[in-house]
Design a protein around this motif. Sequence first.
Motif, PDB file in Angstrom:
ATOM      1  N   GLY A 169       0.776  -1.224   0.000  1.00 29.02           N
ATOM      2  CA  GLY A 169       0.000   0.000   0.000  1.00 29.02           C
ATOM      3  C   GLY A 169       0.809   1.276   0.000  1.00 29.02           C
ATOM      4  O   GLY A 169       0.247   2.371  -0.127  1.00 29.02           O
ATOM      5  N   HIS A 170       2.130   1.161   0.142  1.00 28.13           N
ATOM      6  CA  HIS A 170       2.971   2.371   0.097  1.00 28.13           C
ATOM      7  C   HIS A 170       4.214   2.138  -0.756  1.00 28.13           C
ATOM      8  O   HIS A 170       5.245   2.764  -0.553  1.00 28.13           O
ATOM      9  CB  HIS A 170       3.359   2.823   1.508  1.00 28.13           C
ATOM     10  N   ALA A 171       4.097   1.218  -1.716  1.00 33.09           N
ATOM     11  CA  ALA A 171       5.186   0.943  -2.651  1.00 33.09           C
ATOM     12  C   ALA A 171       4.601   0.804  -4.053  1.00 33.09           C
ATOM     13  O   ALA A 171       3.377   0.724  -4.226  1.00 33.09           O
ATOM     14  CB  ALA A 171       5.927  -0.339  -2.259  1.00 33.09           C
ATOM     15  N   GLU A 172       5.481   0.773  -5.045  1.00 36.76           N
ATOM     16  CA  GLU A 172       5.056   0.673  -6.439  1.00 36.76           C
ATOM     17  C   GLU A 172       5.592  -0.611  -7.052  1.00 36.76           C
ATOM     18  O   GLU A 172       6.691  -1.042  -6.739  1.00 36.76           O
ATOM     19  CB  GLU A 172       5.598   1.853  -7.250  1.00 36.76           C
ATOM     20  N   GLY A 173       4.820  -1.196  -7.933  1.00 34.58           N
ATOM     21  CA  GLY A 173       5.314  -2.318  -8.725  1.00 34.58           C
ATOM     22  C   GLY A 173       4.978  -3.684  -8.162  1.00 34.58           C
ATOM     23  O   GLY A 173       4.826  -3.863  -6.950  1.00 34.58           O
ATOM     24  N   ARG A 180       0.241  -2.051   5.160  1.00 37.64           N
ATOM     25  CA  ARG A 180       0.552  -3.444   4.820  1.00 37.64           C
ATOM     26  C   ARG A 180      -0.611  -4.073   4.067  1.00 37.64           C
ATOM     27  O   ARG A 180      -1.713  -3.533   4.044  1.00 37.64           O
ATOM     28  CB  ARG A 180       0.879  -4.250   6.064  1.00 37.64           C
ATOM     29  N   MET A 181      -0.332  -5.201   3.465  1.00 33.59           N
ATOM     30  CA  MET A 181      -1.383  -5.909   2.745  1.00 33.59           C
ATOM     31  C   MET A 181      -2.446  -6.412   3.713  1.00 33.59           C
ATOM     32  O   MET A 181      -2.187  -6.589   4.907  1.00 33.59           O
ATOM     33  CB  MET A 181      -0.784  -7.075   1.943  1.00 33.59           C
ATOM     34  N   GLN A 182      -3.625  -6.630   3.198  1.00 39.44           N
ATOM     35  CA  GLN A 182      -4.689  -7.268   3.966  1.00 39.44           C
ATOM     36  C   GLN A 182      -4.461  -8.779   3.950  1.00 39.44           C
ATOM     37  O   GLN A 182      -3.856  -9.321   3.015  1.00 39.44           O
ATOM     38  CB  GLN A 182      -6.045  -6.928   3.368  1.00 39.44           C
ATOM     39  N   TYR A 183      -4.964  -9.459   4.959  1.00 38.20           N
ATOM     40  CA  TYR A 183      -4.686 -10.895   5.063  1.00 38.20           C
ATOM     41  C   TYR A 183      -5.122 -11.682   3.823  1.00 38.20           C
ATOM     42  O   TYR A 183      -4.386 -12.572   3.377  1.00 38.20           O
ATOM     43  CB  TYR A 183      -5.330 -11.481   6.323  1.00 38.20           C
ATOM     44  N   PRO A 184      -6.281 -11.395   3.222  1.00 42.81           N
ATOM     45  CA  PRO A 184      -6.675 -12.141   2.013  1.00 42.81           C
ATOM     46  C   PRO A 184      -5.699 -11.966   0.843  1.00 42.81           C
ATOM     47  O   PRO A 184      -5.718 -12.764  -0.101  1.00 42.81           O
ATOM     48  CB  PRO A 184      -8.047 -11.571   1.670  1.00 42.81           C
ATOM     49  N   GLU A 185      -4.857 -10.936   0.889  1.00 45.04           N
ATOM     50  CA  GLU A 185      -3.889 -10.709  -0.182  1.00 45.04           C
ATOM     51  C   GLU A 185      -2.650 -11.593  -0.069  1.00 45.04           C
ATOM     52  O   GLU A 185      -1.871 -11.685  -1.023  1.00 45.04           O
ATOM     53  CB  GLU A 185      -3.420  -9.253  -0.173  1.00 45.04           C
ATOM     54  N   LEU A 186      -2.460 -12.224   1.074  1.00 47.99           N
ATOM     55  CA  LEU A 186      -1.221 -12.965   1.307  1.00 47.99           C
ATOM     56  C   LEU A 186      -1.002 -14.050   0.256  1.00 47.99           C
ATOM     57  O   LEU A 186       0.102 -14.173  -0.300  1.00 47.99           O
ATOM     58  CB  LEU A 186      -1.231 -13.573   2.711  1.00 47.99           C
ATOM     59  N   ASP A 187      -2.033 -14.822  -0.030  1.00 45.70           N
ATOM     60  CA  ASP A 187      -1.892 -15.886  -1.029  1.00 45.70           C
ATOM     61  C   ASP A 187      -1.644 -15.318  -2.422  1.00 45.70           C
ATOM     62  O   ASP A 187      -0.903 -15.906  -3.219  1.00 45.70           O
ATOM     63  CB  ASP A 187      -3.138 -16.774  -1.040  1.00 45.70           C
ATOM     64  N   ILE A 188      -2.254 -14.167  -2.715  1.00 50.42           N
ATOM     65  CA  ILE A 188      -2.040 -13.524  -4.011  1.00 50.42           C
ATOM     66  C   ILE A 188      -0.582 -13.088  -4.135  1.00 50.42           C
ATOM     67  O   ILE A 188       0.071 -13.315  -5.162  1.00 50.42           O
ATOM     68  CB  ILE A 188      -2.981 -12.311  -4.175  1.00 50.42           C
ATOM     69  N   TYR A 189      -0.076 -12.462  -3.082  1.00 47.21           N
ATOM     70  CA  TYR A 189       1.328 -12.030  -3.055  1.00 47.21           C
ATOM     71  C   TYR A 189       2.268 -13.216  -3.262  1.00 47.21           C
ATOM     72  O   TYR A 189       3.177 -13.164  -4.115  1.00 47.21           O
ATOM     73  CB  TYR A 189       1.599 -11.337  -1.719  1.00 47.21           C
ATOM     74  N   CYS A 190       2.042 -14.277  -2.503  1.00 45.70           N
ATOM     75  CA  CYS A 190       2.907 -15.457  -2.621  1.00 45.70           C
ATOM     76  C   CYS A 190       2.836 -16.051  -4.024  1.00 45.70           C
ATOM     77  O   CYS A 190       3.865 -16.474  -4.576  1.00 45.70           O
ATOM     78  CB  CYS A 190       2.512 -16.507  -1.586  1.00 45.70           C
TER      79      CYS A 190
END
Length: 266
Positions: A16-20, A53-63
Amino acid sequence: MSEQKANYHTHTSHCGHAEGLPEDYAKEAVKAGLSVLGFSDHAPFRDKDFYCRMQYPELDIYCSEVQNAKKKFSEKLEILCSLEIEYLPEYNREKSYYEYLLTEKKIDYLLCGEHFFRDRAGNMHNITSITESSLAVEYAYACKDAMETGFFKILAHPDLFCINEPWGWNKDYEKAADIIIETAEKTGVILEFNANGLRRGKKAYPDGERWQYPHERFWEKVKNAGLCAIVGSDAHSPDLIWDKAVSDSIDILRNSGIERITVLKL
C-alpha cells in the motif's frame, strides 16, 4: 572477482505504500546484475489491520505472484518469497503465526521489522512516534525477544529507534544499542544496514546533522562487537533495487571495517 549482488529486502504494491509487482522488480534486478532477489513485503496479521501493509486475504495472491516471477526468471535470477513482520508475543502462543508462515505458507525466511512493538508492560507503541528515550530500550527488548525465537534471519533497520530523537544520543540509546547487538551476537540474527535511511536524506538533530538511520554510533558498536552486517535496499519501487543508496551503504560498511554478508544462508 566481483562480489555477488543480492537483496533480501524488497516491497511491492501490496503493502500500500510501494510501487510495482514482483515481476517488475525481477526485471530491474536482472538489469542490475543481481543473482538473488528476496521479496519481503509487510506481512498482514489475521485478526488486526495494522497500518501500511497488505490485507490478510492478499497474502496468497502475493505469494502466488512471487512464485510466478520465480518461475519466469528462474534461469537468470534466484527469487525468494519472504515477509517483513513485527514480533508481537500474542502471535507466538499455542499456534504460532510465525511458525505457520514458515511451515504452512512455505515462506523462505522472515525479516523482523519492529515498526510497532509491545513494551514489557504490554503496551503497544509506534517506534516513529515515541515520546521519551526510555521507550528505545523497550523497543530493544522487543527486538531481543524476536531474535531469541529463532524465527527471524534478519533484523531490519535495527537502529530505527533513532528516527525520533529530539533528545540526542543518550544513555537510553546506548543501552538499546547494546541490547540489540549483544542479542544478535548470541543468536546469529543478522543486523541490516538499511539503504532506505540514506534515501531519506540527512536532518538536523541535537547531536548534529545525520541520517535518521543508519546511525553512526550504533554501527560503531557493531564494528566493535566484531559482527557482520547485510545491506538491505528496502526498495519501494523497482528502480531502487540497486541504486546509489545501496552502493553508498556498501561503501560505508567497507570503510567502517564491518564485513558485509552478501549471501543469506537459509
